[in-house]
Each structure stands twice: as C-alpha cells, then as structure tokens.
Design a protein around this motif. Sequence first.
Motif, PDB file in Angstrom:
ATOM      1  N   SER A 125       0.816  -1.212   0.000  1.00 11.62           N
ATOM      2  CA  SER A 125       0.000   0.000   0.000  1.00 11.62           C
ATOM      3  C   SER A 125       0.852   1.265   0.000  1.00 11.62           C
ATOM      4  CB  SER A 125      -0.927   0.004   1.221  1.00 11.62           C
ATOM      5  OG  SER A 125      -0.183  -0.097   2.428  1.00 11.62           O
ATOM      6  N   PHE A 137       1.212   3.350  -3.078  1.00 16.80           N
ATOM      7  CA  PHE A 137       0.090   4.138  -3.573  1.00 16.80           C
ATOM      8  C   PHE A 137      -0.248   5.329  -2.674  1.00 16.80           C
ATOM      9  CE2 PHE A 137      -0.235  -0.146  -5.139  1.00 16.80           C
ATOM     10  CZ  PHE A 137      -0.591   0.003  -6.464  1.00 16.80           C
ATOM     11  N   PHE A 138       0.007   5.202  -1.385  1.00 15.10           N
ATOM     12  CA  PHE A 138      -0.300   6.312  -0.478  1.00 15.10           C
ATOM     13  C   PHE A 138       0.495   6.160   0.808  1.00 15.10           C
ATOM     14  CE2 PHE A 138      -3.629   3.073  -0.094  1.00 15.10           C
ATOM     15  CZ  PHE A 138      -3.506   2.703   1.231  1.00 15.10           C
ATOM     16  N   SER A 194     -11.315   5.818  -1.028  1.00 15.52           N
ATOM     17  CA  SER A 194     -10.844   6.321  -2.324  1.00 15.52           C
ATOM     18  C   SER A 194      -9.391   5.956  -2.552  1.00 15.52           C
ATOM     19  CB  SER A 194     -11.022   7.837  -2.385  1.00 15.52           C
ATOM     20  OG  SER A 194     -10.247   8.484  -1.375  1.00 15.52           O
ATOM     21  N   LEU A 195      -8.611   5.888  -1.491  1.00 16.29           N
ATOM     22  CA  LEU A 195      -7.213   5.471  -1.615  1.00 16.29           C
ATOM     23  C   LEU A 195      -7.115   3.970  -1.879  1.00 16.29           C
ATOM     24  CD1 LEU A 195      -5.651   7.554   1.302  1.00 16.29           C
ATOM     25  CD2 LEU A 195      -5.512   8.033  -1.132  1.00 16.29           C
ATOM     26  N   ASP A 248      -9.242   2.163  -3.407  1.00 15.50           N
ATOM     27  CA  ASP A 248      -9.704   1.877  -4.772  1.00 15.50           C
ATOM     28  C   ASP A 248      -8.552   1.906  -5.772  1.00 15.50           C
ATOM     29  OD1 ASP A 248     -12.303   1.491  -4.012  1.00 15.50           O
ATOM     30  OD2 ASP A 248     -12.923   3.571  -4.373  1.00 15.50           O
ATOM     31  N   LYS A 249      -7.540   2.727  -5.517  1.00 17.48           N
ATOM     32  CA  LYS A 249      -6.374   2.762  -6.407  1.00 17.48           C
ATOM     33  C   LYS A 249      -5.650   1.419  -6.395  1.00 17.48           C
ATOM     34  CE  LYS A 249      -5.540   7.722  -5.699  1.00 17.48           C
ATOM     35  NZ  LYS A 249      -4.553   8.742  -5.240  1.00 17.48           N
ATOM     36  N   VAL A 250      -5.518   0.850  -5.201  1.00 18.93           N
ATOM     37  CA  VAL A 250      -4.862  -0.452  -5.083  1.00 18.93           C
ATOM     38  C   VAL A 250      -5.715  -1.533  -5.738  1.00 18.93           C
ATOM     39  CG1 VAL A 250      -3.853  -2.113  -3.480  1.00 18.93           C
ATOM     40  CG2 VAL A 250      -3.857   0.329  -2.908  1.00 18.93           C
ATOM     41  N   ASP A 299      -7.889  -1.324  -8.139  1.00 14.64           N
ATOM     42  CA  ASP A 299      -7.861  -1.217  -9.603  1.00 14.64           C
ATOM     43  C   ASP A 299      -6.557  -1.755 -10.172  1.00 14.64           C
ATOM     44  OD1 ASP A 299      -8.911  -0.071 -12.202  1.00 14.64           O
ATOM     45  OD2 ASP A 299      -7.048   1.080 -11.982  1.00 14.64           O
ATOM     46  N   TYR A 300      -5.427  -1.395  -9.552  1.00 19.13           N
ATOM     47  CA  TYR A 300      -4.128  -1.824 -10.075  1.00 19.13           C
ATOM     48  C   TYR A 300      -3.955  -3.335  -9.966  1.00 19.13           C
ATOM     49  CZ  TYR A 300       0.921  -2.337 -10.513  1.00 19.13           C
ATOM     50  OH  TYR A 300       2.180  -2.730 -10.892  1.00 19.13           O
TER      51      TYR A 300
END
Length: 550
Positions: A48, A51-52, A64-65, A67-69, A71-72
């Motif tokens: 993680s 990504f953040f 929302s943070l 969701d980036k993980v 999706d990737y």
Amino acid sequence: MDRISGLPKTILHDILARLPDKDSARTSVLSKAWRETCCTFPILSICSKQFFRSQDVTIEYSHSLIDKVIDYVGRRLLRLCDRGLAIKEFKLVMDYVDHEYMAHHLDLWLKMAIESGCEVLQLHLPGAVLGAEYSQDKFYDLPLNVVESKSLTKLELNGRIRVDQAFLTHSIKLYSVRKLKLCSLLFTHDGIMDHLISHCPVIEDLTVTNCDVYNPLSIGNPPVFRFNKVNSLFLHGLHKLKKAYVQGIQEVYIDAPNLEVLHFFHHSPTNPLTSFKLNLDSFTNLRWLCLRNLKISDIGDKWFLELFSKLPFLERLELCRCSLFERINITSVQLKILVLSHCSNMEEVNVDAPNLLSFTYRGNNQPDMSFRRSSNQLEVKVFSIVDFRHLSSFRNCVQNIKPQNIWPSVSLSIFQSFPVEPKHGEFQVSSIPPTIKHLELRCAPENKALYFPFMNYLFSSCCPKSISFRLGPYDDDRKAFIEFFYELLMGRKEGKCHCSSSNTKCWWHALKIVNVACSLKIDENGDFKTMLDALPKRYNEDRIGFILEL
C-alpha cells in the motif's frame, strides 16, 4: 545498442526477480520490451505504501485510496490470467486500511492466484482499521481455498486475518509447503493452528508469533468477545522440520527429530514467563537454540548441566533478557557461539568450551567472565554502558575476564555514556590496563570539557589496539569530538594525564604509533580533516578509526 532488452523473456524475468519491488516496477518505462516483460512478470508484489502514505489515510478518504490499489491489482491479475500465465508469487501488504471493504476483492485475488498454480503466497494485513475497535468482526476471513493449494511451497499470513473453525474439518492439501509463517492471526478455535501445521508434511521452516484465540462471552447484546494468546502448540510427525521460531506460546511440544534451529520467545520482555514447557529431549539434532524473555531460574539449577547432554550437537546458544542464576556454568565440547544479552541477576559466568569461537555479552551489569578452556580463535565481544559514577565496575569487567590470554581477543562497544566530572585521582591505577583487540565508541560526551576525562577514563581501563567511532549522524558536535581525539593522539593538543603520582604509566606514555583508518573511499593523500568532512550526516555504516601501537 540496448542488448539487454533483447534477451529472452525468462532471463529478463529473472533480472526483475532480483530487483527491489520499487526498482522492478520502474523498468516498465525503459522500453517496449521491458514494458512487455513487466506485464508478463509472474511475480506480483503489492504494498500500500506504493500508492499512499499512512498519514494521508483518513476515515473520510480511506476508501478512495484503497480503490487505487484495487484497480491496479485487479488489472495486473486479469492480464496474467487472460494470457494463461501462471502467478508464481503473490505478495500483498496493506497497512491502515479497512480490510472488510476489501474482503470481496481479496477473495477474488487469492482464488485467481491459487488456481493459476501460485507457489509463494504472502498476505500481510497488519494495519489497524481507522476508527474501529479491536473486535473479531474487523478481521479478514481467510478463504478455505488457500489450504486446498497443492502448488504452494511458501505461505505467510500476517496481521488481521481470522481463521475460522471450518478449517478443522476441511480437507487441507498443503502437500508442498516448506515454509509456513503465521503471525498475529486470530483463530476461532484453539486447535486450528495445530491442525493446520500438522497437515504440512514436508514443512522445513515454521514461524508462529503472537497468535490469538477468542471465545464469546454470554455478556451483552451483541455478545462480548475475549481475546487470549494461543497457550499451547502440539505438533507431531514433522520429520522434515529443520527450523522453528515460536513466540508468545507458553507450552510447546514439537515432534521433529531433525530440528536444527529453535527460537523460543515469550511475547513480553517486561514480564518473563514464570513457567514454561519445552520438550528439549526430542531435539537431539539441534544445532542452534535461542531463548528470550524466560525466567529460567524456575527450572532448577541442573538446567545448564542437562542442556548439553540432551543436545549433544548444540553449536550455538543465545539467551536474551532471561532471568538467570547469579552464577552459571556452561560446559560443552561442541559449542562454538555463545550469546548472553541483558540477562538479569547474573554475576559470574564460567565457560568450559574448548571449541568456542565467539562469546558475546550485552548488558548494563558487568559479571566476572572465566574461560577454563578456550580456542585460540576465540573472539570476545562486550557491549556495555559507561558511567563515570561507576568507574570501577567497568574496569573490573575488563580485568576480571580470565585467563589473561583472553584479553587480546576482547572487543568492547560502548553504547551510551553518562559522563560527569570524575573526582581527582579517579584514574590512578595500580597495574597496567589490559591490552584488548578493539574499542568501538557509539557515544560521545556533549560537554567539550569532558572530552579528555572521558577518553582518559576508557584508556585507564583498557588499551585497545584499534579504535573506531560509530556515532550515528556525524554532526558538527560529534565531529568535534573525533577531531579532538585525533589531535590528542597526535600530540598536537595538550592534555593532563593522571599517572604522575603513580609508578604505573598510563596509555598516553605507552603510545608509539597512530594510523588513521577510514571506510570511505577518498583520496589516499587527503588529510584527516578531509576524511572527517566526508563523513555523512545521516547514519550509515561508514566510520573512521585509529590503529594504535603501544
């Protein structure tokens, strides 16, 4: 010409596997060939932190943070599965996120990895859920299909993962698992862990640390849950097991006749176990034993006497933060490495080990150390704290290492100092301080007026053949101390020694030659000031030191 990009894809994959995860991901921008290599790379390692940052996570914006993980990872796994490519390794580390929000995606990812023949699975979910209490419904439920994998050779589960009672009756097919690591898990039944491990017939490396078990109480609505540490571990038939690391379990029985390495730690260093059970009798092939945070005195005085007869091949013994006897005797022909670290009550250590190569002692107290028989290759390392208020204890620590022929093998590391102005005559000695192999300083006085008394104090206790400074960040104050010491050694700075009224001359009078040693790569013709300025202000392994001839 870029010849590396033209190498076979299997070689490029091997190159990526040897790079850190962050560097491996960056190769995708090098060329089209590398981008294709990354897309087909069968090792997927996601953290993680890529990504953040943890400080960016808030209750309002955590999803929302995440969701980036999601999706990737989803795109990477689908790309591999759509091309019919195996996922050899899948590692996921998620900190400070709501695992309940990710549960559906985690289930899908694990299913895809297992069905593609995954060999290494590492699932780390150690982070706390923001705004949530430590309750049993805030854990990720491990799916049953994980234990149905016949291809897994390494399985690591760490953090907020719950293993349900259904695993007790489910068919476990971890026939190929050689390395198993279970850390900070929550079991719904105290027999699940034993059942799971026992169904790994070829396991060679086992780690179990701080796992919990819970039971519902009939109080409140909804019912309250109580968490307790897993109290016991009983394993049978693990004939392949060679290494075991157990922490936070009071009673351990492992039937593993070929076990070579055992680390047995209690989880709380401030509250040593008053009683524990460990079946040392079955570990006849044990080579390395490490015990930590145990109250060994409850076992009885015969423990050390019986230890080496029960473990005839033991070569390495480590005791850390254990409550020992005031006097311990260690006798072993096979023992090669002995480590005693921060063990309370110990006042005297007697070692009879003719093949001992290394003895390490760490602690604030300085017990008498005696080596009845020793190898001519023996190295003695003592890590201690220096305090001007207790000068005699440190000096006695060095001089009470017996016999005297051990002194040239001794290395001292000073971690911390509490320097205060010593009283007049404090440094006078009646005999020549012993010559030792090395002195490492990891501390320095903040008061410049104490520079000379501090060094003079150390040299009144021992005469090192070499000195090194490992002071952490080399800021101006620390460099000033090293520069002072250099000028003192080279005779360019006047200092008043304390041997004028004694017939025994101090280290200052005995010093003949001083050579500077530096781990940095600098111009060999550079002076000392250049070396000093080159030292980094951030902590690393680079250091500067002196080789002395007395």
